[in-house]
Design a protein around this motif. Sequence first.
Motif, short mmCIF file in Angstrom:
data_model
loop_
_atom_site.label_atom_id
_atom_site.label_comp_id
_atom_site.label_asym_id
_atom_site.label_seq_id
_atom_site.Cartn_x
_atom_site.Cartn_y
_atom_site.Cartn_z
N ALA A 1 5.22 -47.42 28.57
CA ALA A 1 4.63 -48.59 28.45
C ALA A 1 5.21 -49.58 27.36
CB ALA A 1 3.35 -48.42 27.96
N CYS A 2 5.94 -48.89 26.29
CA CYS A 2 6.70 -49.56 25.22
C CYS A 2 8.00 -50.20 25.97
CB CYS A 2 6.93 -48.76 24.53
SG CYS A 2 5.59 -47.99 23.29
N HIS A 3 8.68 -49.45 26.78
CA HIS A 3 9.64 -49.94 27.61
C HIS A 3 9.40 -51.16 28.48
CE1 HIS A 3 12.94 -47.19 26.38
NE2 HIS A 3 12.17 -46.27 26.71
N GLU A 4 8.08 -51.17 28.82
CA GLU A 4 7.94 -52.41 29.91
C GLU A 4 7.56 -53.39 29.04
OE1 GLU A 4 6.81 -54.56 33.02
OE2 GLU A 4 7.94 -52.76 33.00
N GLN A 5 6.95 -53.29 27.84
CA GLN A 5 6.73 -54.38 26.81
C GLN A 5 8.07 -55.04 26.35
OE1 GLN A 5 3.18 -55.33 27.52
NE2 GLN A 5 3.20 -55.48 25.11
N ALA A 6 8.99 -54.12 25.90
CA ALA A 6 10.22 -54.64 25.55
C ALA A 6 10.97 -55.67 26.68
CB ALA A 6 11.06 -53.41 25.13
N ARG A 7 10.84 -55.06 27.82
CA ARG A 7 11.40 -55.84 29.11
C ARG A 7 10.81 -56.96 29.37
NH1 ARG A 7 11.08 -57.07 34.25
NH2 ARG A 7 8.49 -56.22 34.38
N ARG A 8 9.67 -57.28 28.98
CA ARG A 8 9.10 -58.65 28.99
C ARG A 8 9.08 -59.45 27.50
NH1 ARG A 8 4.71 -58.74 32.90
NH2 ARG A 8 4.97 -57.09 34.18
N ALA A 9 10.02 -58.80 26.59
CA ALA A 9 10.10 -59.39 25.39
C ALA A 9 8.87 -59.59 24.44
CB ALA A 9 10.95 -60.87 25.54
N LEU A 10 8.05 -58.60 24.74
CA LEU A 10 6.86 -58.71 24.01
C LEU A 10 6.88 -57.71 22.99
CD1 LEU A 10 4.26 -59.03 27.19
CD2 LEU A 10 4.97 -60.91 25.26
N PRO A 11 6.08 -58.10 21.68
CA PRO A 11 6.18 -56.88 20.69
C PRO A 11 5.31 -55.65 21.08
CG PRO A 11 4.85 -58.99 20.25
CD PRO A 11 5.53 -59.36 21.26
N VAL A 12 5.58 -54.55 20.60
CA VAL A 12 4.89 -53.44 20.76
C VAL A 12 5.22 -52.42 19.79
CG1 VAL A 12 6.53 -52.27 22.30
CG2 VAL A 12 4.18 -51.63 22.46
N VAL A 13 4.15 -51.63 19.50
CA VAL A 13 4.52 -50.27 18.61
C VAL A 13 4.04 -49.09 18.97
CG1 VAL A 13 2.15 -50.58 17.20
CG2 VAL A 13 4.31 -49.76 16.03
N TYR A 14 4.80 -48.28 18.51
CA TYR A 14 4.74 -46.77 19.25
C TYR A 14 4.66 -45.99 17.93
CZ TYR A 14 5.74 -42.05 20.88
OH TYR A 14 5.67 -40.79 21.08
N LEU A 15 3.46 -45.23 17.83
CA LEU A 15 3.19 -44.40 16.55
C LEU A 15 2.87 -42.86 17.02
CD1 LEU A 15 0.73 -46.95 14.88
CD2 LEU A 15 3.06 -46.66 14.47
N PRO A 16 3.74 -42.04 16.71
CA PRO A 16 3.65 -40.61 17.09
C PRO A 16 2.78 -39.96 15.70
CG PRO A 16 5.85 -40.97 16.53
CD PRO A 16 5.26 -42.53 16.61
N MET A 17 1.55 -40.10 15.64
CA MET A 17 0.83 -39.57 14.55
C MET A 17 1.05 -38.74 13.68
SD MET A 17 -0.59 -42.51 14.21
CE MET A 17 -1.01 -42.01 12.36
N GLN A 18 1.67 -37.30 14.56
CA GLN A 18 2.22 -36.03 13.96
C GLN A 18 3.44 -36.51 12.71
OE1 GLN A 18 0.92 -32.99 15.02
NE2 GLN A 18 1.55 -32.59 12.59
N GLN A 19 3.99 -37.39 13.25
CA GLN A 19 5.16 -37.92 12.38
C GLN A 19 4.76 -39.06 11.22
OE1 GLN A 19 9.03 -38.44 14.55
NE2 GLN A 19 7.92 -37.73 16.12
N MET A 20 3.81 -39.52 11.35
CA MET A 20 3.44 -40.72 10.75
C MET A 20 2.53 -40.79 9.64
SD MET A 20 5.47 -42.97 12.39
CE MET A 20 4.90 -44.69 11.56
N LEU A 21 1.75 -39.36 9.51
CA LEU A 21 0.66 -39.19 8.64
C LEU A 21 1.08 -39.46 7.21
CD1 LEU A 21 -0.58 -35.66 10.04
CD2 LEU A 21 -1.70 -37.94 9.94
N GLU A 22 2.39 -39.35 6.76
CA GLU A 22 2.84 -39.66 5.39
C GLU A 22 2.90 -41.08 4.89
OE1 GLU A 22 6.69 -38.02 4.25
OE2 GLU A 22 6.00 -35.89 4.93
N ALA A 23 2.72 -41.98 5.94
CA ALA A 23 2.71 -43.38 5.80
C ALA A 23 1.26 -43.86 5.47
CB ALA A 23 2.94 -44.20 7.25
N GLY A 24 0.11 -42.93 5.61
CA GLY A 24 -1.15 -43.41 5.09
C GLY A 24 -1.76 -44.21 6.29
N PRO A 25 -3.21 -44.07 6.11
CA PRO A 25 -4.12 -44.96 7.07
C PRO A 25 -3.68 -46.55 6.82
CG PRO A 25 -5.19 -43.92 5.34
CD PRO A 25 -4.07 -43.49 5.23
#
Length: 201
Positions: A64-88
């Motif tokens: 889905a992220c690749h499809e957004q990028a193909r359309r030149a639209l912004p998107v964010v992918y957040l794998p939460m197991q790796q993102m917990l240190e970033a905080g809520p």
Amino acid sequence: MNGPQHQLPLDIRLRADSGFETFLPGANAVALAAVRSQAEGTGEPQLLLWGGADTGKTHLLQAACHEQARRALPVVYLPMQQMLEAGPGLFQGLEGLPLICIDDVQVLAGRPEWEEALFHLINRLRSAEGRLLMAARGNPRHAPWQLPDLHSRLEWGPVFQLQPLDEEGRLEAMRLHARQRGMEIPNEVGRYLLRQYPRDL
């Protein structure tokens, strides 16, 4: 995330081969169609995929992220197991994006500040008419959520349980990804590899 580099927080990058065209649906054709429609700007504003390891959840989120990028639209992918240190606070301001993909959402269960942040993000996205694609390992209904209203928010859109590929499906997936790398794997070689090596696709 913008542009072809797919630069993500904490230098998280999408797999180049995680596209819709390389996802073999098996018993997951309805879920694939729903995610594809959402990524193309139609379909449901919120989707939740769940299943065991090796059922293709991350593949579909990244497709889905690749499809957004193909359309030149912004998107964010957040794998939460790796993102917990970033905080809520990580969820602040994301409602301005047309699509947010949250992987491993189950790791937020039992973390009150994260649960509240996710609850408010879902509400803000609904008001802003944004789209949210989430994935969880295991049935999210059985996760130890502490915020009662979050249960209903997680099911504001369709919920799909992804099924693993059968033996023939795994063989075809192996051959498909090999062809992308310029290799051909005969069926008998593929079956040997499935017998002798870990089956994680």
